[in-house]
Design an enzyme around this catalytic site. Structure first.
Site, mmCIF file in Angstrom:
data_model
loop_
_atom_site.group_PDB
_atom_site.id
_atom_site.type_symbol
_atom_site.label_atom_id
_atom_site.label_comp_id
_atom_site.label_asym_id
_atom_site.label_seq_id
_atom_site.Cartn_x
_atom_site.Cartn_y
_atom_site.Cartn_z
ATOM 1 N N TYR A 503 45.214 31.619 38.674
ATOM 2 C CA TYR A 503 44.108 32.353 39.780
ATOM 3 C C TYR A 503 42.840 32.397 39.180
ATOM 4 O O TYR A 503 41.955 31.974 39.175
ATOM 5 C CB TYR A 503 44.668 33.098 40.536
ATOM 6 C CG TYR A 503 43.789 33.837 41.656
ATOM 7 C CD1 TYR A 503 43.744 33.062 42.866
ATOM 8 C CD2 TYR A 503 43.118 35.017 41.250
ATOM 9 C CE1 TYR A 503 42.847 33.704 43.855
ATOM 10 C CE2 TYR A 503 42.278 35.460 42.446
ATOM 11 C CZ TYR A 503 42.109 34.750 43.584
ATOM 12 O OH TYR A 503 41.279 35.146 44.630
ATOM 13 N N SER A 583 42.753 29.078 46.923
ATOM 14 C CA SER A 583 41.581 29.801 47.178
ATOM 15 C C SER A 583 40.598 29.757 45.850
ATOM 16 O O SER A 583 40.225 28.732 45.387
ATOM 17 C CB SER A 583 41.739 31.153 47.594
ATOM 18 O OG SER A 583 40.729 31.612 48.290
ATOM 19 N N ASP A 666 40.977 28.290 58.843
ATOM 20 C CA ASP A 666 40.627 29.093 57.814
ATOM 21 C C ASP A 666 39.172 29.784 57.808
ATOM 22 O O ASP A 666 38.349 29.097 57.599
ATOM 23 C CB ASP A 666 40.893 28.226 56.529
ATOM 24 C CG ASP A 666 40.895 29.135 55.321
ATOM 25 O OD1 ASP A 666 40.378 30.395 55.124
ATOM 26 O OD2 ASP A 666 40.995 28.889 54.046
ATOM 27 N N HIS A 701 44.065 30.908 56.137
ATOM 28 C CA HIS A 701 43.949 31.041 54.819
ATOM 29 C C HIS A 701 45.373 31.182 54.055
ATOM 30 O O HIS A 701 45.370 31.037 52.810
ATOM 31 C CB HIS A 701 43.007 32.038 54.134
ATOM 32 C CG HIS A 701 42.540 31.862 52.909
ATOM 33 N ND1 HIS A 701 41.899 30.846 52.426
ATOM 34 C CD2 HIS A 701 42.607 32.687 51.801
ATOM 35 C CE1 HIS A 701 41.545 30.920 51.191
ATOM 36 N NE2 HIS A 701 41.990 32.165 50.681
#
Length: 730
Positions: A503, A583, A666, A701
């Site tokens: 991430y 993301s 999303d 999302h």
């Protein structure tokens, strides 16, 4: 009860793959692996995507954006809707042929089919908690009168929509447990509808509040509640309009939304967001204001004992937007906060509201590990630290004097410790990669810990080994990584297909946690690795700063180094490494694939931020400039242009197999990011492996996704990864 600001909530982008269940598939039918000839036919079958001659000049540099038309909302633009349908047909036809798809679907379903509980919340003598019996699309909310009382179903979101895509989001009982305030999420959108339930009768009240987003829920006695909302969006812009002018409102029970009272707003600064909490004694409302995703807040308080217009007149405690301030609790006129002011790893301070001026006093000074959470339970403080991305909990008295450290397990994550002054107990959960969440009750007087809810598993956690390793990044920085394998694989010392996750952004820490999809990959004989790369919050402000803005390349370098380490150590082999991120992690995957396409066999950028020159123009994107920079400023533009996944696809290179995943609803990272990126991949000369996009409908999302949709998506992704890493199913 530390609070993330509205802007920080907007940055809480999808983290792990959602564990989901799906409908049982037939027995797996094996087919031949995809041959080069089949791959070539697939490339020839890509839908034809219109390419516009759009070129703009930014700071003297021409930038092509031929697929901008794909930014339009799929609900309102027939051309985009047709493109989505064509892409899903091609992707679906390919995934249908994968040998491992049915096996993974069945395995994930079995791994998800166990009873699981959320943390109990006590209000009065009532205990509220979430429960999923196993394969429900959405968890149900139950209440007990007393800890040993008979469970009673309060809310069943599974009855709200035929497709299971309407979810219970946040919920909060009033102090005495008389009412329940809750928010409803539809189709995965960030928009919320707020409703109220009479707990005794189980009947809903007439109260309905719309256009809430990135809000906290805060009861003001029995009168009503404080919440945050945005102005209603313009027609046709519900899922794309940029988020500005958030304000704090008070809704009085039994009145229409039109009668709500404006509590706090900053029309002269539309970029600011505002959220509220009410302390357990019911006297103080604390307003937290912020402008972006950075932990930089202004703090104001309202004295709820006041009446009339004076009630909503705030008193400033912290001006400016310079540091993080997270409310812990209040006793009488004294408040406790966590802050990173003069303490990058956080400290606990208190303030006497009866005294004028800033009279902050250290209660627990900064230590060697990041202080993540604090709560007051009974007459004690429970402190939750993060040590090398693993949880450690300590109980101290209100003066900060150490009492005892809690034994919460080995490598894993402890969360919860929610309670109020005067409570005799608190609850927390513990989980790890090989252990689903177990909920424990802690007796604050005796220190005794007893299980509240333990899962009955369909697999043996002891068959798996969880390790923490450290590797050197490109610049020599020591970076941690978790590695999970079966003991048999570890003992054999052989290289196996490995799924690497990352991430690296927004001060968010990745910690050990269970997901049925990850366990399915392990059950199939693969290995899983999670790299705690720079940009995250694992080591406080310095770690975050080292992986954002002009330093963002460090995040990519760390992730690349993690892949190189796994190959060098013989954990996986060349051609066996798959990568995944959601993301901001989708951005990570897109960037490193462009930079090192030779390193990876397969990639899944999920709901990614892929166009770094236009991310700030849609919904919550404008908050993210704290981490990414501003595309309209030349120094930031140069950095963003240098790694933007959409703009840096390298024709002539042999790319890994790529499955892009996104969803039509999303409105956190609008799907146009993934649409444009996938179109650019398919148009480029980047080798014979497939470059596909999977677009879920009635999903967003990640949060609120029905179990059946989550399992289908996970099975598709893992089957795709298995196909291109050579994972041999048992």
């Amino acid at each position: 009860m530390p609070l993330r600001s509205p802007a920080a909530l907007a940055a809480l982008l999808l983290l792990p793959l959602a564990p989901g269940p799906a409908q049982a598939g037939d027995a797996m039918t094996r087919t031949e692996p995809t041959s080069p000839a089949n791959a070539a036919r697939l490339i020839a079958a890509y839908p034809e995507t219109r390419r516009d001659p759009l070129v703009e000049t930014h700071f003297g540099e021409p930038v092509a954006d031929p697929y901008r038309w794909l930014e339009a909302d799929v609900r309102n633009d027939p051309a985009v809707a047709d493109w989505v349908a064509q892409q899903n047909r091609v992707t679906g036809a390919y995934l249908d042929r994968l040998a491992a798809r049915d096996w993974f679907r069945k395995c994930i379903r079995e791994l998800t089919d166990y009873e699981r509980f959320g943390l109990p919340v006590k209000a009065g003598n009532r205990y509220f908690y979430l429960r999923n019996s196993g394969l429900l699309n959405q968890p149900q909310l139950f209440v007990r009168d007393g800890l040993k009382g008979t469970p009673r179903l309060l809310l069943d979101p599974n009855t709200w929509a035929s497709d299971g895509a309407t979810a219970l989001d946040a919920w909060k009982p009033s102090q005495d447990g008389r009412y329940l305030l809750y928010s409803v999420q539809d189709g995965g959108s960030d928009w919320r509808v707020l409703k109220v339930l009479d707990v005794r009768t189980g009947q809903p009240l007439t109260d309905t509040v719309r256009w809430a987003k990135f809000t906290q829920l805060a009861w003001v006695g029995h009168e009503g509640f404080l919440y945050s909302r945005f102005p209603a969006p313009e027609p046709g812009q519900t899922f794309q309009q940029a988020s500005y002018n958030q304000a704090l409102w008070f809704h009085r029970i039994g009145t229409p939304q039109e009668a709500d009272e404006l509590v706090y707003a900053t029309p002269d600064r539309p970029e600011l967001g505002h959220a509220a909490q009410v302390t357990a004694n019911g006297r103080w409302a604390v307003i937290t204001s912020s402008s972006g995703t950075d932990a930089r807040h202004a703090i104001r308080v309202l004295d709820l004992r006041r009446s009339g217009g004076d009630r909503w007149t705030p008193r400033e405690l912290v001006g400016g937007l310079d540091h993080d301030w997270q409310l812990v609790e209040a006793l009488g006129n004294r408040m406790w906060f966590l802050t990173n002011r003069d303490a990058p790893l956080y400290r606990l301070v208190s303030l006497d509201l009866d005294r004028s001026g800033a009279n902050w006093r250290d209660v627990v000074p900064e230590g060697p590990n990041k202080l993540e959470h604090a709560s007051i339970v009974g007459r004690k403080l429970v402190l939750n630290y993060l040590q090398d991305a693993t949880s450690r909990a300590v109980v101290v008295d209100l003066a900060g004097k150490p009492a005892r450290e809690l034994t919460i397990g080995d490598i894993g994550t402890a969360s919860g410790f929610i309670g109020r002054p005067g409570d005799s107990e608190t609850f927390y959960s513990f989980s790890s990669f090989n252990r689903p969440s177990t909920v424990y009750r802690l007796d604050m007087a005796s220190g005794e810990v007893t299980p509240f809810a333990q899962p009955e598993l369909t697999f043996d956690p002891a068959r798996y080994v969880v390790e923490q390793r450290f590797f050197a990044s490109k610049d020599g920085t020591r970076v941690p990584m978790f590695l999970v394998r079966s003991k048999a694989v570890a003992a054999a010392g052989r290289a196996v297909p490995t799924l690497l996750y990352g991430y690296g952004g927004f001060d968010i820490s990745l910690t050990p946690g269970f997901a049925a999809s990850r366990m399915a990959w392990l059950e199939a004989g693969g290995a899983f690795a999670l790299a705690n790369i720079r940009g995250g919050g694992e080591y406080g402000k310095a770690w975050h700063d080292a992986g954002r803005l002009a330093n963002k390349q460090n995040s990519f370098d760390d992730f690349i180094a993690a892949g190189e380490y796994l190959i060098a150590e013989g954990i996986t082999g060349k051609g066996q490494l798959a990568i995944q991120g959601g993301s901001n992690g989708g951005l990570l995957v897109g960037a490193v694939v462009n930079q090192r396409p030779d390193l990876f066999a397969a990639a899944n950028p999920a709901v990614g931020v892929m166009d770094m020159l236009r991310f700030d123009r849609f919904t919550a994107g404008r908050y993210w400039v704290d981490d990414y920079g501003r595309p309209d400023r030349e120094p930031d533009f140069r950095v963003l242009r240098g790694y933007s996944p959409y703009h840096n696809i390298r024709a002539g290179q042999d790319y890994p197999a790529i499955l892009v995943t996104t969803a039509d609803t999303d409105d956190r990272v609008v799907p146009g990011h993934s649409f444009k990126y996938a179109a650019a991949l398919q148009a480029a000369q980047i080798g014979s492996r497939p470059h596909l996009i999977r677009i879920e409908t009635r999903a967003g999302h990640g949060s609120g996704k029905p179990t059946d949709k989550a399992i289908e998506e996970s099975a598709d992704i893992l089957a795709f990864m298995a196909e291109w890493t050579g994972l041999k199913l048992p």
